[in-house]
Design an enzyme around this catalytic site. Structure first.
Site: not given
Ligand code: NAP
Length: 245
Positions: A155
């Site tokens: 990642y």
């Molecule tokens: N949460 C945090 O605090 C945090 C911190 C640093 C960076 N980020 C970044 O911010 C963004 C959003 O974060 P988040 O926590 O909301 O992300 P998340 O819930 O981990 O994932 C976002 C979405 O990615 C989709 N996904 C996963 N595998 C996939 C695949 N094979 N094909 C297509 N779609 C896929 C899923 O869609 P479905 O649910 O429809 O399957 C999921 O809802 C991400 O890029 C993450 O790396 C988040």
């Protein structure tokens, strides 16, 4: 960029941060292509909330770790909406591995979803954008690429490459398309943890609290509306980078 009436494609827009981005764009008057993978029900709920704000929403289901996933998502030739002018790459996997235990399968999946898909979608978006229209790409990345997680090895490296891609694409696609990233810190708990976990983690930050989704939505709208910002990686991390490792 004036957002009202534009079309935005958001990957991973069904829930959590992606949902907040979709609703922020809908609130600003953007029509949406809302991509999801497994969360069909959440995607439909988010689409209904966005439509209630007065915009059109089209749902597209794709597995972005599939060879053809990004290409099929990028094909909007039969979509009855104005051309896509905003691309938000939010879908990602938060794989847990280390240098010593990582497998080629996990590494490949992480790179396909977190790096290859944003690159291919940006390429297709740039090729399809009519020459008289401006565009913007936003990549969701992680401030910890500057201080990588050894226990999220694939990642961290994929998101680090996404940072580099953001800057390279900003140069490649200027002046027609601006490319920026938003680098998140402690915003939402990971899917397998609760809010208490995040609150404890965030209490050690200079700002002593997690970010939540509203600050991400605000930053998205800021970057899209400010036409002189490109190649930037905007850090939202409560001051974590100011602390000693
Ligand atoms: N949460 C945090 O605090 C945090 C911190 C640093 C960076 N980020 C970044 O911010 C963004 C959003 O974060 P988040 O926590 O909301 O992300 P998340 O819930 O981990 O994932 C976002 C979405 O990615 C989709 N996904 C996963 N595998 C996939 C695949 N094979 N094909 C297509 N779609 C896929 C899923 O869609 P479905 O649910 O429809 O399957 C999921 O809802 C991400 O890029 C993450 O790396 C988040």
């Amino acid at each position: 960029m004036e957002l009202k009436g534009k079309t935005a494609l958001v990957t991973g827009g069904s829930q959590r941060i992606g949902r907040a981005l979709v609703l922020a764009l809908a609130g600003a008057g953007c029509n949406l292509i809302l991509h999801y993978y497994r969360s069909a029900e959440a995607a439909q709920e988010t689409a209904a909330e966005a439509e209630a704000l007065g915009v059109r929403v089209l749902l597209k289901q794709t597995n972005l770790s599939d060879g053809e996933g990004a290409a099929s998502l990028a094909d909007v030739s039969n979509v009855d909406l104005p051309p896509v002018q905003v691309l938000v790459n939010s879908a990602a996997v938060f794989s847990k591995d280390s240098l010593l235990d990582m497998t080629v399968d996990e590494w490949s999946k992480t790179f396909r979803v977190n790096l290859r898909a944003p690159v291919l979608l940006t390429q297709a978006f740039a090729k399809a954008l009519p020459s008289d229209l401006g565009g913007a790409v936003i990549n969701m990345t992680d401030w910890r690429t500057a201080r990588p997680y050894p226990d999220h090895f694939s990642y961290s490296i994929a998101k680090g490459a996404l940072d580099t891609f953001t800057k390279t694409a900003a140069l490649s696609l200027a002046p027609q398309i601006r490319v920026n990233a938003i680098a998140l810190g402690a915003m939402l708990p990971p899917p397998d943890q609760d809010q208490a976990y995040l609150d404890v983690l965030a209490s050690t930050l200079p700002l002593q609290r997690p970010g939540g989704v509203q600050v991400i939505a605000d930053s998205l709208l800021y970057v899209l509306r400010n036409d002189f910002v490109t190649g930037e990686i905007i850090r939202l991390n409560g001051g974590a980078h100011l602390q000693h490792p």
